[in-house]
Design a protein around this motif. Structure first.
Motif, PDB file in Angstrom:
ATOM      1  N   SER A  27       0.818  -1.218   0.000  1.00  0.00           N
ATOM      2  CA  SER A  27       0.000   0.000   0.000  1.00  0.00           C
ATOM      3  C   SER A  27       0.848   1.263   0.000  1.00  0.00           C
ATOM      4  CB  SER A  27      -0.939   0.008   1.209  1.00  0.00           C
ATOM      5  OG  SER A  27      -0.194  -0.058   2.420  1.00  0.00           O
ATOM      6  N   LYS A  28       2.119   1.131   0.355  1.00  0.00           N
ATOM      7  CA  LYS A  28       3.055   2.254   0.301  1.00  0.00           C
ATOM      8  C   LYS A  28       4.465   1.715   0.162  1.00  0.00           C
ATOM      9  CE  LYS A  28       3.361   2.634   5.353  1.00  0.00           C
ATOM     10  NZ  LYS A  28       3.224   3.553   6.517  1.00  0.00           N
ATOM     11  N   ILE A  29       5.374   2.556  -0.293  1.00  0.00           N
ATOM     12  CA  ILE A  29       6.766   2.148  -0.471  1.00  0.00           C
ATOM     13  C   ILE A  29       7.397   1.897   0.890  1.00  0.00           C
ATOM     14  CG2 ILE A  29       9.032   2.857  -1.323  1.00  0.00           C
ATOM     15  CD1 ILE A  29       7.593   4.585  -3.397  1.00  0.00           C
ATOM     16  N   ASP A  30       8.069   0.748   1.036  1.00  0.00           N
ATOM     17  CA  ASP A  30       8.688   0.371   2.304  1.00  0.00           C
ATOM     18  C   ASP A  30      10.159   0.808   2.287  1.00  0.00           C
ATOM     19  OD1 ASP A  30       9.720  -0.808   4.570  1.00  0.00           O
ATOM     20  OD2 ASP A  30       8.642  -2.686   4.316  1.00  0.00           O
ATOM     21  N   PHE A  31      10.430   1.981   2.843  1.00  0.00           N
ATOM     22  CA  PHE A  31      11.793   2.516   2.843  1.00  0.00           C
ATOM     23  C   PHE A  31      12.717   1.732   3.778  1.00  0.00           C
ATOM     24  CE2 PHE A  31       9.287   6.063   1.235  1.00  0.00           C
ATOM     25  CZ  PHE A  31      10.062   6.458   0.148  1.00  0.00           C
ATOM     26  N   LYS A  32      12.161   1.042   4.763  1.00  0.00           N
ATOM     27  CA  LYS A  32      12.981   0.211   5.644  1.00  0.00           C
ATOM     28  C   LYS A  32      13.613  -0.937   4.855  1.00  0.00           C
ATOM     29  CE  LYS A  32      10.564   1.177   9.990  1.00  0.00           C
ATOM     30  NZ  LYS A  32       9.791   0.593  11.115  1.00  0.00           N
ATOM     31  N   ARG A  33      12.880  -1.461   3.885  1.00  0.00           N
ATOM     32  CA  ARG A  33      13.422  -2.524   3.045  1.00  0.00           C
ATOM     33  C   ARG A  33      14.579  -2.001   2.200  1.00  0.00           C
ATOM     34  NH1 ARG A  33       8.558  -5.386   3.833  1.00  0.00           N
ATOM     35  NH2 ARG A  33       8.679  -7.582   3.133  1.00  0.00           N
ATOM     36  N   ILE A  34      14.431  -0.807   1.668  1.00  0.00           N
ATOM     37  CA  ILE A  34      15.501  -0.202   0.875  1.00  0.00           C
ATOM     38  C   ILE A  34      16.757  -0.048   1.735  1.00  0.00           C
ATOM     39  CG2 ILE A  34      16.230   1.857  -0.401  1.00  0.00           C
ATOM     40  CD1 ILE A  34      13.317   2.316  -1.169  1.00  0.00           C
ATOM     41  N   LEU A  35      16.587   0.455   2.949  1.00  0.00           N
ATOM     42  CA  LEU A  35      17.711   0.670   3.852  1.00  0.00           C
ATOM     43  C   LEU A  35      18.366  -0.653   4.246  1.00  0.00           C
ATOM     44  CD1 LEU A  35      19.437   2.568   5.580  1.00  0.00           C
ATOM     45  CD2 LEU A  35      17.714   2.353   7.397  1.00  0.00           C
ATOM     46  N   PHE A  36      17.556  -1.676   4.547  1.00  0.00           N
ATOM     47  CA  PHE A  36      18.110  -2.966   4.958  1.00  0.00           C
ATOM     48  C   PHE A  36      18.968  -3.569   3.851  1.00  0.00           C
ATOM     49  CE2 PHE A  36      18.065  -7.587   5.267  1.00  0.00           C
ATOM     50  CZ  PHE A  36      18.444  -7.784   6.589  1.00  0.00           C
ATOM     51  N   SER A  37      18.448  -3.562   2.637  1.00  0.00           N
ATOM     52  CA  SER A  37      19.183  -4.122   1.500  1.00  0.00           C
ATOM     53  C   SER A  37      20.451  -3.326   1.222  1.00  0.00           C
ATOM     54  CB  SER A  37      18.282  -4.145   0.269  1.00  0.00           C
ATOM     55  OG  SER A  37      18.905  -4.800  -0.806  1.00  0.00           O
ATOM     56  N   PHE A  38      20.349  -2.002   1.343  1.00  0.00           N
ATOM     57  CA  PHE A  38      21.516  -1.125   1.153  1.00  0.00           C
ATOM     58  C   PHE A  38      22.606  -1.464   2.168  1.00  0.00           C
ATOM     59  CE2 PHE A  38      23.906   2.665   2.328  1.00  0.00           C
ATOM     60  CZ  PHE A  38      24.314   3.160   1.096  1.00  0.00           C
ATOM     61  N   LEU A  39      22.229  -1.605   3.426  1.00  0.00           N
ATOM     62  CA  LEU A  39      23.204  -1.910   4.477  1.00  0.00           C
ATOM     63  C   LEU A  39      23.780  -3.316   4.314  1.00  0.00           C
ATOM     64  CD1 LEU A  39      21.437  -0.347   7.594  1.00  0.00           C
ATOM     65  CD2 LEU A  39      23.379   0.573   6.310  1.00  0.00           C
ATOM     66  N   LEU A  40      22.954  -4.256   3.877  1.00  0.00           N
ATOM     67  CA  LEU A  40      23.403  -5.634   3.698  1.00  0.00           C
ATOM     68  C   LEU A  40      24.515  -5.723   2.658  1.00  0.00           C
ATOM     69  CD1 LEU A  40      23.161  -8.678   4.178  1.00  0.00           C
ATOM     70  CD2 LEU A  40      21.310  -8.727   2.481  1.00  0.00           C
ATOM     71  N   ILE A  41      24.287  -5.157   1.484  1.00  0.00           N
ATOM     72  CA  ILE A  41      25.317  -5.236   0.440  1.00  0.00           C
ATOM     73  C   ILE A  41      26.531  -4.392   0.806  1.00  0.00           C
ATOM     74  CG2 ILE A  41      24.282  -3.365  -0.928  1.00  0.00           C
ATOM     75  CD1 ILE A  41      26.294  -6.434  -2.184  1.00  0.00           C
ATOM     76  N   SER A  42      26.317  -3.296   1.534  1.00  0.00           N
ATOM     77  CA  SER A  42      27.435  -2.453   1.949  1.00  0.00           C
ATOM     78  C   SER A  42      28.359  -3.201   2.901  1.00  0.00           C
ATOM     79  CB  SER A  42      26.927  -1.168   2.613  1.00  0.00           C
ATOM     80  OG  SER A  42      26.172  -0.396   1.700  1.00  0.00           O
ATOM     81  N   VAL A  43      27.781  -3.879   3.886  1.00  0.00           N
ATOM     82  CA  VAL A  43      28.575  -4.635   4.859  1.00  0.00           C
ATOM     83  C   VAL A  43      29.324  -5.767   4.171  1.00  0.00           C
ATOM     84  CG1 VAL A  43      28.433  -6.194   6.840  1.00  0.00           C
ATOM     85  CG2 VAL A  43      27.146  -4.052   6.846  1.00  0.00           C
ATOM     86  N   LEU A  44      28.641  -6.497   3.294  1.00  0.00           N
ATOM     87  CA  LEU A  44      29.278  -7.610   2.592  1.00  0.00           C
ATOM     88  C   LEU A  44      30.393  -7.125   1.665  1.00  0.00           C
ATOM     89  CD1 LEU A  44      26.173  -9.822   1.711  1.00  0.00           C
ATOM     90  CD2 LEU A  44      27.891 -10.242   3.466  1.00  0.00           C
TER      91      LEU A  44
END
Length: 312
Positions: free
Chosen positions: A92-109
């Motif tokens: 129903s709306k864009i989930d910005f938490k998902r964007i942040l989680f994925s961003f942090l995941l690939i950044s850490v790796l």
């Protein structure tokens, strides 16, 4: 379903072709030019690009994506008569938490992998940090990379995957087709000329990873975060003489040519890192019904059937 969001708009074929040719024209022209250009002329073109100041070259490389993303949104909203939300997610709306989680995941790796490589192969990478130039690079990257990755995700995993999906009425074909297309769109990158066509395994594999994220999670949010983190770090962390992005990064590869070890690292990321990323996301977001979400049929939602007057 994410792909079924396209049923909310006007999908007449001529609108699809106009949108695809206008927005994807840059990739088509680039690919045709690559096929028609001799290796010697291509090498000369790469050398000419290297003569341009790095930050200017980066800006010139990224600015077209600002225009293309605007065109894509305008075509979808005003010509296809769909909302920007329907192009982004089935939620129903864009989930910005998902964007942040994925961003942090690939950044850490990515940073973790770089640190391991830096200490396991000493001398291959050198300190390249210049505060003034790096600060400008960070500012330009934060402003322009969201447009670049935004356009690629909204065009390949968004618009094309949805439109092709509602046309062929299944999910596996648009997943495979857009992944291959994503790889072909990057075939003119200097890395391909330097490392060989085996590099296409990385680009197509990345497209497949992003496509699986999108279908399993019913939205583009995870793909957007992953793509942004990947490209930002590619620009800010380490650069080389043979990379698509020539930047004033913190580190630089000493070798003027790619080594076999670098090729193996790239392939290992597809074979090892990508499955791990999928497992982490699947566990985090409790993905289920893999068969249906990746290989099932695409059907018009009941509410859309009623709204369109089908079956009345």
């Amino acid at each position: 379903m994410y792909i079924a969001q396209a049923f909310k708009g006007d999908n007449v074929s001529w609108k699809f072709w106009i949108t695809t040719l206008v927005c994807g024209g840059i990739f088509i022209i680039n690919f045709i030019s690559y096929l028609l250009t001799s290796p010697e002329d291509m090498e000369a073109a790469y050398e000419m690009l290297k003569s341009i100041p790095k930050i200017l070259g980066l800006i010139l490389n990224l600015i077209p994506f600002v225009v293309l993303l605007i065109f894509l949104i305008v075509f979808v909203v005003f010509m296809h008569k769909r909302s920007f939300l329907s192009l982004t997610t089935s939620r129903s709306k864009i989930d910005f938490k998902r964007i942040l989680f994925s961003f942090l995941l690939i950044s850490v790796l990515t940073i973790g992998g770089f640190v391991y490589s830096y200490y396991s192969t000493p001398g291959e990478v050198v300190w390249n940090f210049e505060p003034g130039k790096f600060t400008v690079l960070v500012i330009v990257s934060l402003i322009l990379f969201p447009f670049q990755i935004g356009f690629e995700e909204y065009f390949f995993r968004g618009y094309l995957m949805q439109q092709i999906g509602v046309a062929v009425k299944n999910k596996w074909f648009p997943l495979i087709f857009t992944s291959v297309l994503f790889g072909v769109a990057h075939s003119a990158n200097p890395e391909v000329a330097e490392m060989g066509y085996i590099t296409m395994v990385f680009y197509i594999g990345t497209g497949l990873l992003l496509g699986i994220m999108t279908l399993m999670d019913e939205g583009l949010e995870l793909a957007l975060g992953f793509h942004l983190g990947n490209n930002l770090l590619a620009a800010l962390l380490v650069t080389s003489e043979w990379s698509a992005l020539q930047t004033d990064a913190m580190f630089k590869y000493v070798n003027e040519q790619a080594t076999d070890a670098m090729v193996n690292e790239m392939l290992a990321s597809v074979a090892i890192s990508y499955p791990i990323i999928i497992i982490i996301l699947a566990f985090t977001y409790k993905w289920k019904n893999w068969g249906d979400k990746l290989f099932g049929k695409v059907v018009m939602p009941v509410e859309q059937v009623t709204e369109n007057g089908i079956g009345k």
